[in-house]
Structure formats: structure tokens, C-alpha cells
Design an enzyme around this catalytic site. Structure first.
Site, PDB file in Angstrom:
ATOM      1  N   CYS A 163     -13.371-109.344  98.342  1.00 42.33           N
ATOM      2  CA  CYS A 163     -13.280-110.477  97.906  1.00 42.33           C
ATOM      3  C   CYS A 163     -12.665-111.602  99.208  1.00 42.33           C
ATOM      4  CB  CYS A 163     -11.875-110.303  96.208  1.00 42.33           C
ATOM      5  SG  CYS A 163     -12.012-112.090  95.398  1.00 42.33           S
ATOM      6  N   CYS A 182      -5.103-112.582  97.445  1.00 43.83           N
ATOM      7  CA  CYS A 182      -4.205-112.531  96.353  1.00 43.83           C
ATOM      8  C   CYS A 182      -3.752-111.685  97.066  1.00 43.83           C
ATOM      9  CB  CYS A 182      -4.312-112.626  95.255  1.00 43.83           C
ATOM     10  SG  CYS A 182      -5.273-113.304  94.709  1.00 43.83           S
ATOM     11  N   CYS A 241     -13.861-101.690  83.433  1.00 47.73           N
ATOM     12  CA  CYS A 241     -13.071-102.429  84.126  1.00 47.73           C
ATOM     13  C   CYS A 241     -14.514-102.483  85.271  1.00 47.73           C
ATOM     14  CB  CYS A 241     -12.073-102.204  85.125  1.00 47.73           C
ATOM     15  SG  CYS A 241     -11.100-102.527  83.250  1.00 47.73           S
ATOM     16  N   CYS A 289      -3.560-107.906  95.628  1.00 48.02           N
ATOM     17  CA  CYS A 289      -4.362-107.285  95.585  1.00 48.02           C
ATOM     18  C   CYS A 289      -4.518-106.220  96.579  1.00 48.02           C
ATOM     19  CB  CYS A 289      -5.667-108.363  95.115  1.00 48.02           C
ATOM     20  SG  CYS A 289      -7.042-106.861  94.986  1.00 48.02           S
ATOM     21  N   CYS A 346      -7.035-101.579  91.950  1.00 45.47           N
ATOM     22  CA  CYS A 346      -9.100-101.838  92.200  1.00 45.47           C
ATOM     23  C   CYS A 346      -8.503-101.978  93.778  1.00 45.47           C
ATOM     24  CB  CYS A 346      -9.933-103.154  91.904  1.00 45.47           C
ATOM     25  SG  CYS A 346      -9.809-103.068  89.962  1.00 45.47           S
ATOM     26  N   GLU A 384     -15.950 -99.864  92.714  1.00 43.81           N
ATOM     27  CA  GLU A 384     -15.327 -98.706  91.842  1.00 43.81           C
ATOM     28  C   GLU A 384     -15.804 -99.823  90.670  1.00 43.81           C
ATOM     29  OE1 GLU A 384     -11.141 -99.330  93.284  1.00 43.81           O
ATOM     30  OE2 GLU A 384     -11.981 -98.841  94.436  1.00 43.81           O
TER      31      GLU A 384
END
Length: 343
Positions: free
Chosen positions: A113, A117, A106, A120, A330, A93
Site C-alpha cells: 500500500c 498508515c 475482507c 497498518c 492485514c 490476504e
């Protein structure tokens, strides 16, 4: 039949190697760069100052590699989230955020990832791969509003400094005279404090944004596992070794969670932590994600937090929340798309 190589995302040195392979003179690399990054062509056939025979030769092994978004969502506030393909079954995205005086994009740097976290959505996907320079730059080049862009933030899916080689190719293309020729002051790279931070500080003049989210190491660790490998105090000590008083700026991102990190005590501790670093703190409202118990803090709490930092000499602002109706946090759209494709 082997897949064609993509020219979009190649640096000038890489284009020189392509020109040599094609039997073209050295200056043809600059011509190709002009077509790619200034004229933003979509096909090799459009490179009309290269002979037809050489264009045909190039087309046998190469393509531009500019791929349009496959989906988008538009918010009532004008924010647009775009979804781009990133290899079979993968999507990333980017979020276009227009305001009265600027238009910011962005940009994502990874599919998924590694950092996971707590707050997230991208981290919940796990890690699939680093994006290539082509896949990163394509989010910018293929953006329908490309001509309107004033600023870029590498703050989308993934940790940019966990993909430094491809990130640095893109930063070179964005700022070099042969590429976009943007000022580094128009670009910010956001990080949670990964291993590529020193390289970025040494080699780039772009702005830096660091995710903190707590002034207390143990509490930060409960939110961000990276605290174990790259402790916050070590990250701050490294930042203190560099000059952020002139061209380059450092800011700290602080997502404010209700009843967790929004107290007066937290504000005072954060001010003490950052008092000797010329910086700005951006307070960010939490966008809720599924199966995570964290809640958005009250605006009155955020305003009190901001005022404490400003009163203690640390510039602090509350970032306007954008795109909540399209789940602009995100990872939401790409997760939904991937789940749909896998059904």
C-alpha cells in the site's frame, strides 16, 4: 511461450471482445459469463455449450484463472485468513469471518500500500502493484467457503480507491445480472479518503466505510499521511453532498489507541464532527504490529467513548475483535510468506 489471458475478472463487454476474436456469435459472451460467475467452472473444457473446436481455440490463448489459496490460518473463533499468490514472489490476504447470521469476506485490492498508515502492517511492506480484477475476484471465487458468503468488505490489503479501474470491474461483475447478481447492499468499500472517492460516490450504490481514527487533523496526520493530500474535512464535505438515508450507508472506522485518541474530549469532538451526517461509527480494537508503539485501549474506555457518541445522537458500536490468535490484522501473513520466500 506467452502467458495466457485470464477470463475470470472480465466484464461482459470484455467477454464480447473475446467471443468476437474467437469467431463466436455475440451471445457466446453471456454463455461464458454464466460459466464463469454462476457455475464457477475451473476450466474452459467445462463450457460445454461452446463447440469443442472453439473451446480448443480459446484454450490456446485463455484460461479461467481461478487459483486456490496457497496457505491459511484458522482462528479458534472460526475466522480464517487465506493467502493467495499475486504474481511472482507476491501474496495477498483475505479474511473470512463467519458469525451466527452472516459470513463476511475482507478482500484485498493491492500488493502492499502507498498510504503507509502508522498502525497498518500492509503499509510497512511499501507498494508493489495494483491487483488486477482477476486477482481481486479470485479471492472471492476461489474461497473454499464461497457458497456461504453473505457480505463483502473491500478492507483488506491496500487502498481500494487507489485502484479504481480494477475495483469497478469487480463491483460490476458482483452486482450485474450476468455476474453474481448481488445487491450492492451486501458490499462495502472501505477507504481512508483517496482520490477515487468522488467516482465511487457517483457511480456505485455500494456502502462506504471511511477510516478517521481522530477528529483532529494534526493528530490524524500523525497516524495517516493521507490527511495531507486528502484532508478529513474535505472528505466529509464531499460525503455531505450525497444521500445516505435510503439504500446506501456510510460508516466511519475508528481504531482506538490507548492514551492517544480514546479520551472524552475525542469522543465529544467526533460527535460534533459527524452530527449532521446519517452514519454509524465502528470502534475497533487495535491489533498490535511489530515495531509500532501504539497500544490497544481499555474496553472500559471504549465503552465510555461509545456511550458519549450514542448520547449525542451518533450511532456507535464496538466491533467484535476477531482472529487475534492468527494475527488477523492485514499484512501479517503475507509479510511472513514473502520474507520466507526471499531467504
Amino acid at each position: 511461450m506467452s502467458e495466457k489471458k485470464r477470463l475470470l475478472g472480465m466484464t461482459l463487454n470484455e467477454l464480447k471482445a473475446v467471443a468476437a476474436e474467437a469467431g463466436l456469435p455475440g451471445f457466446a459472451a453471456k454463455q461464458m459469463a454464466d460459466w464463469l460467475y454462476k457455475k464457477r467452472v475451473s476450466s474452459i473444457d467445462e463450457m460445454t455449450n461452446i463447440s469443442l473446436a472453439k473451446r480448443n481455440w480459446l484454450s490456446d490463448s485463455y484460461e479461467i484463472g481461478k487459483v486456490p489459496p496457497v496457505d491459511f490460518q484458522k482462528s479458534v473463533d472460526g475466522t480464517i485468513k487465506y493467502l493467495y499468490p499475486a504474481g511472482p514472489g507476491n501474496f495477498v490476504e483475505s479474511v473470512y469471518i463467519p458469525t451466527s447470521d452472516r459470513a463476511t469476506l475482507c478482500v484485498s485490492s493491492q500488493v502492499g500500500c502507498k498510504m503507509n498508515c502508522l498502525f497498518c502492517m500492509t503499509g510497512k511492506q511499501g507498494f508493489t502493484k495494483n491487483l488486477s480484477a482477476n486477482e481481486i475476484l479470485n479471492q472471492i471465487q476461489a474461497l473454499p467457503e464461497n457458497d456461504e458468503l453473505t457480505n463483502l468488505v473491500f478492507m483488506g490489503m491496500g487502498e481500494p480507491l487507489d485502484n479504481t479501474d480494477e475495483l469497478f470491474k469487480v463491483l460490476e461483475i458482483l452486482t450485474a445480472p450476468y455476474g453474481y447478481a448481488w445487491s450492492p447492499k451486501r458490499i462495502t468499500v472501505s477507504t481512508i479518503g483517496a482520490k477515487g472517492l468522488k467516482r465511487f460516490l457517483d457511480e456505485s450504490d455500494c456502502h462506504l466505510a471511511v477510516s478517521l481514527h481522530s477528529p483532529y487533523p494534526a493528530e490524524r496526520l500523525s497516524l495517516m499521511s493521507v490527511e495531507k493530500a486528502f484532508p478529513m474535512h474535505g472528505v466529509l464535505d464531499l460525503i455531505r453532498q450525497y444521500d445516505f438515508t435510503h439504500q446506501r450507508r456510510v460508516s466511519f472506522e475508528y481504531i482506538v489507541f490507548k492514551g492517544l485518541n480514546d479520551s472524552v474530549q475525542h469522543a465529544k469532538a467526533l460527535a460534533g464532527l459527524l452530527k449532521d451526517i446519517p452514519c454509524r461509527v465502528n470502534l475497533i480494537r487495535f491489533h498490535a504490529i511489530p515495531n509500532v508503539p501504539l497500544q490497544t485501549s481499555d474496553l472500559s474506555k471504549m465503552e465510555a467513548f461509545r456511550d458519549i457518541l450514542n448520547d449525542r445522537g451518533v450511532t456507535c458500536t464496538i466491533r467484535a475483535s476477531r482472529g487475534e490468535d492468527i494475527f488477523a490484522a492485514c499484512g501479517m501473513l503475507s509479510t511472513a510468506k514473502k520474507e520466507k520466500e526471499n531467504k
